[in-house]
Design a protein around this motif. Sequence first.
Motif, PDB file in Angstrom:
ATOM      1  N   LEU A 168      -3.929  11.156   1.224  1.00 56.82           N
ATOM      2  CA  LEU A 168      -4.947  10.186   1.626  1.00 56.82           C
ATOM      3  C   LEU A 168      -5.600   9.495   0.434  1.00 56.82           C
ATOM      4  N   SER A 169      -4.893   9.451  -0.687  1.00 56.06           N
ATOM      5  CA  SER A 169      -5.318   8.654  -1.830  1.00 56.06           C
ATOM      6  C   SER A 169      -4.283   7.550  -1.979  1.00 56.06           C
ATOM      7  N   LEU A 170      -4.678   6.347  -1.600  1.00 60.24           N
ATOM      8  CA  LEU A 170      -3.738   5.230  -1.510  1.00 60.24           C
ATOM      9  C   LEU A 170      -4.108   4.116  -2.483  1.00 60.24           C
ATOM     10  N   VAL A 171      -3.079   3.460  -3.004  1.00 60.53           N
ATOM     11  CA  VAL A 171      -3.284   2.303  -3.873  1.00 60.53           C
ATOM     12  C   VAL A 171      -2.624   1.082  -3.257  1.00 60.53           C
ATOM     13  N   ALA A 172      -3.174  -0.079  -3.590  1.00 60.60           N
ATOM     14  CA  ALA A 172      -2.545  -1.356  -3.259  1.00 60.60           C
ATOM     15  C   ALA A 172      -2.021  -1.915  -4.571  1.00 60.60           C
ATOM     16  N   THR A 173      -0.769  -2.335  -4.561  1.00 66.60           N
ATOM     17  CA  THR A 173      -0.175  -2.910  -5.765  1.00 66.60           C
ATOM     18  C   THR A 173       0.178  -4.363  -5.527  1.00 66.60           C
TER      19      THR A 173
ATOM     20  N   VAL B 102       0.861  -1.177   0.000  1.00 67.03           N
ATOM     21  CA  VAL B 102       0.000   0.000   0.000  1.00 67.03           C
ATOM     22  C   VAL B 102       0.897   1.225   0.000  1.00 67.03           C
ATOM     23  N   ARG B 103       0.628   2.139  -0.951  1.00 62.04           N
ATOM     24  CA  ARG B 103       1.411   3.371  -1.080  1.00 62.04           C
ATOM     25  C   ARG B 103       0.507   4.493  -1.542  1.00 62.04           C
ATOM     26  N   ARG B 104       1.054   5.720  -1.508  1.00 61.74           N
ATOM     27  CA  ARG B 104       0.301   6.871  -2.024  1.00 61.74           C
ATOM     28  C   ARG B 104       0.108   6.745  -3.522  1.00 61.74           C
TER      29      ARG B 104
END
Length: 176
Positions: free
Chosen positions: A54-59, A8-10
């Motif tokens: 506070l907009s996060l993605v999971a890769t 999880v990252r920005r």
Amino acid sequence: MIVCGVIVRREGPADAADIAVVHAEAFARGGGEIPVEVGLVEALRTDDAWLPALSLVATGPDGGVVGHVVCTQAAVGGEPALALGPLGVRPAWQGRGVGQALMHAVLGAADALGEPLVALLGHPGYYPRFGFRPATEYGIVPPAPEWAEAFQVRTLGAYRPEIRGPFAYPAPFAEL
């Protein structure tokens, strides 16, 4: 943060198209229509309420975006608060802890930024596991009375009991 093979990252500048695909797949309703969540994220991104941190993605292991969550600036009775949503996970990754990882990450980030609370409209049987409670327990009024059962709040470290009153989403939510 690594959970079930995801990081999880920005959100980064190159992630917008992948985020649109995540929400298109996660919220697909049949009939080929683009889900409103896709346009909502795009509209929020250009709004003053947008909070890049506070907009996060999971890769996944290959670096591809498999999930996304966002919190934007909202208000409760004129006091700052956050609106969570949408939270989407690609169908092939659902049920593997990706949504849970995103939720924990965004709540931790919001708390670290000194935000008082996060509100969402969601299933009342699912979100209590993350500390969400009915907003009415805190004197917070949902934007629509019929939302009362599903409108929930998670208080954070900067919460003060005097934060009460009507909840106001950022403008793009009203355009749904």
